[in-house]
Write a protein that holds these residues in place. Sequence first.
Motif, mmCIF file in Angstrom:
data_model
loop_
_atom_site.group_PDB
_atom_site.id
_atom_site.type_symbol
_atom_site.label_atom_id
_atom_site.label_comp_id
_atom_site.label_asym_id
_atom_site.label_seq_id
_atom_site.Cartn_x
_atom_site.Cartn_y
_atom_site.Cartn_z
ATOM 1 N N PHE A 51 -17.269 29.747 49.635
ATOM 2 C CA PHE A 51 -17.326 30.875 50.577
ATOM 3 C C PHE A 51 -17.126 32.200 49.859
ATOM 4 C CE2 PHE A 51 -14.897 33.853 53.246
ATOM 5 C CZ PHE A 51 -15.788 34.035 54.301
ATOM 6 N N LYS A 88 -16.023 40.123 52.819
ATOM 7 C CA LYS A 88 -16.468 38.920 53.527
ATOM 8 C C LYS A 88 -15.708 38.721 54.839
ATOM 9 C CE LYS A 88 -17.900 36.545 49.306
ATOM 10 N NZ LYS A 88 -19.330 36.382 49.686
ATOM 11 N N HIS A 89 -14.951 39.733 55.235
ATOM 12 C CA HIS A 89 -14.183 39.670 56.482
ATOM 13 C C HIS A 89 -15.111 39.353 57.652
ATOM 14 C CE1 HIS A 89 -10.959 40.495 59.261
ATOM 15 N NE2 HIS A 89 -11.623 41.471 59.842
ATOM 16 N N LYS A 90 -14.773 38.309 58.400
ATOM 17 C CA LYS A 90 -15.501 37.849 59.579
ATOM 18 C C LYS A 90 -16.860 37.233 59.257
ATOM 19 C CE LYS A 90 -13.055 40.455 63.099
ATOM 20 N NZ LYS A 90 -13.126 41.218 64.350
ATOM 21 N N GLU A 91 -17.072 36.841 58.001
ATOM 22 C CA GLU A 91 -18.249 36.036 57.694
ATOM 23 C C GLU A 91 -17.979 34.591 58.098
ATOM 24 O OE1 GLU A 91 -19.843 36.387 53.795
ATOM 25 O OE2 GLU A 91 -20.113 38.569 53.901
ATOM 26 N N ILE A 92 -19.038 33.797 58.187
ATOM 27 C CA ILE A 92 -18.947 32.451 58.748
ATOM 28 C C ILE A 92 -18.735 31.406 57.656
ATOM 29 C CG2 ILE A 92 -20.120 30.688 60.134
ATOM 30 C CD1 ILE A 92 -19.317 33.149 61.692
ATOM 31 N N LEU A 93 -17.787 30.498 57.903
ATOM 32 C CA LEU A 93 -17.597 29.297 57.089
ATOM 33 C C LEU A 93 -17.613 28.113 58.046
ATOM 34 C CD1 LEU A 93 -16.989 27.743 54.510
ATOM 35 C CD2 LEU A 93 -14.562 28.233 54.840
ATOM 36 N N LYS A 152 -18.502 26.625 61.191
ATOM 37 C CA LYS A 152 -18.877 27.221 62.473
ATOM 38 C C LYS A 152 -17.873 28.281 62.915
ATOM 39 C CE LYS A 152 -21.297 23.094 64.158
ATOM 40 N NZ LYS A 152 -21.409 22.092 65.241
ATOM 41 N N ARG A 153 -17.025 28.734 61.985
ATOM 42 C CA ARG A 153 -15.988 29.693 62.355
ATOM 43 C C ARG A 153 -16.088 30.938 61.482
ATOM 44 N NH1 ARG A 153 -10.280 26.670 63.092
ATOM 45 N NH2 ARG A 153 -9.915 28.665 64.123
ATOM 46 N N TYR A 154 -15.754 32.085 62.084
ATOM 47 C CA TYR A 154 -15.691 33.292 61.254
ATOM 48 C C TYR A 154 -14.298 33.394 60.637
ATOM 49 C CZ TYR A 154 -13.185 35.906 64.945
ATOM 50 O OH TYR A 154 -12.262 36.347 65.850
ATOM 51 N N ILE A 155 -14.252 33.896 59.423
ATOM 52 C CA ILE A 155 -13.021 33.935 58.647
ATOM 53 C C ILE A 155 -12.528 35.371 58.540
ATOM 54 C CG2 ILE A 155 -11.905 33.271 56.490
ATOM 55 C CD1 ILE A 155 -13.169 30.962 58.102
ATOM 56 N N GLU A 156 -11.245 35.575 58.810
ATOM 57 C CA GLU A 156 -10.633 36.898 58.655
ATOM 58 C C GLU A 156 -9.903 36.953 57.321
ATOM 59 O OE1 GLU A 156 -9.130 38.520 62.763
ATOM 60 O OE2 GLU A 156 -8.588 36.404 62.606
#
Length: 589
Positions: A295, A339-344, A346-350
């Motif tokens: 990621f 990469k704040h709120k990009e998808i890993l 099926k979830r977005y990552i903060e």
Amino acid sequence: SLVVLFGATAGAYGAKLGSDERELILLVWQVVDLHSKKVGTLHKSLVKADNLDLSDQCREVSGLTPEGLGKAEPLDRVLQQFSQLVSSDLKVLGRSSYTLCSDGQLLIRQVLHPETSKKNFLLSDCFYSFYDLRKEFHTCYPSSAAVKDQTIKTMAEYLGLGTDETEEDFGVWQVKTMVAIIFSMLSESCDHVFTEPETVKYKYETGPCSKSETVDSETVIRARGLPWQSSDQDIARFFKGLNIAKSSVGLLLATYLLYCSVLLCYSYFLSKENQVIIRMRGLPFTATQEDVLGFLGPECPVTGGKEGLLFVKYPDGRPTGDAFVLFSCEEYAQNALKKHKEILGKRYIELFRSTAAEVQQVVTIGCETQNLTVKTFLLTLAHKYIVDSHESLLYKRCQGRPSGDAFIQMKSADKAFMVAQKCHKKMMKDRYVEVFQCSGEEMNFVLMGGTLNRSGLSPPPCKLPCLSPPAYAAFQTAAVIPAEAALYQPQALLPTTRTPQASAAAPPTVTYYPAQAAQLYMNYTAYYPSPPVSPTTVGYIAAPPGAVAAAATATHTPILPQPGALVRMQGLPYNTGMKEILSFFQGYQ
């Protein structure tokens, strides 16, 4: 060349500049060529603060308004413009290098450095060296007022410059007058030379202090009300801009349980210096180390690869969806934050900035709650960093070399005595190992940095009389509790001293902990606080009244083993593994 610099904040002015921690709202500067006595263009730049509520003093002195400041650029953009315009002016004057010159030290030390530190961006190198015009003026004119009593106006009056403050905009008059003062100091009658600038330390230095070093009692302060998880680096950051002497942050420590959890955390996750820490939130519960590294990608490599990742788990081993990540430089950390709120999955990552104190807090919370389940957060860390990584001994020096020593918690004093008799000088691999029954105090001394050998016990540095405060946060010695030992009440390794009277007088405390089948009672946000604010206590949702009543009437069996149940192994082969140690004591509990 000098760059004469003046600034103001949204709060206090003059001698109290920066004391109220209000943001910078104005910067005015001008380049001065000391050789040709020429000047560059005078620049004035408003700064948009996050909080545009101006103090009455600020409004009166500066004439600025929130409406006008609302149209300005933020501080990071203004500082970029500052660097570009200074470079341009220097090129016109045929110069390439410069040093800042300010009216006193407050603007640099008490405004710019603390504010940029809080806003998490770096100041350029030019802000780590500057001339204090007041000190230079007093050196040039010894009969003038004391440095602490100097102002731009008093210096101008001393020289008879006769400038009128009301004729110019706020900030412009100050810079023009400072330039005039500098030219007077450069005149043939004075011929002043700017040679020794003030310096701001880039970082807080840690390391051993000599007992011969003296401490000036006039330079020591005491800070109260610190968050309990504060580290020496957090305190240094709080005082950013002020030079703290080497290893001169002395912290009062909590219980040994907390101390060892900090040692564990620092020894294996935070042992590398100058790392930037990022906290990830919202990870899929099935996410692996490879998933996280994929990621983040090659543009933000993690320090040490998988070793630079720390997944946060509940005491029962379930993932929380949070992880801490180490980066070797600010550039990699900034790439990660993009990469704040990009998808890993099926979830977005903060992603958030974090600190060593926050990592320490999470480790400590997990350590304090180890009596909730058998497998604990501490056990998870021990398994991750000792068993999987094939780390060999319970007690290791911070540089990573095995000492050949280990402490073992037996189930009773009788078992410890028997082991010391039966296993003493028993062979392990190609050498014999000595086994001694020992006390918790002896182990604690060694964990704190003391030595225990055939010639006796040497106390740790913090127990020796010294003139410099001990730098506990440097963690000269790392203590590690093996995973298997955690199954036998590891809190017993670090007993606290209690008087019988105090124990008898204290009323019984009833704390409700949800059963494993009722995990929904546990408040996740209280368990592992989310950034940017990290509370310092662990909270639980109120327990059902019936459960509290049942707990109050229940008979509890003490979980601490008998005193004297510790043994110490000495002379272990340096490549000894934990399985070999357990095999060595097989049958002795």
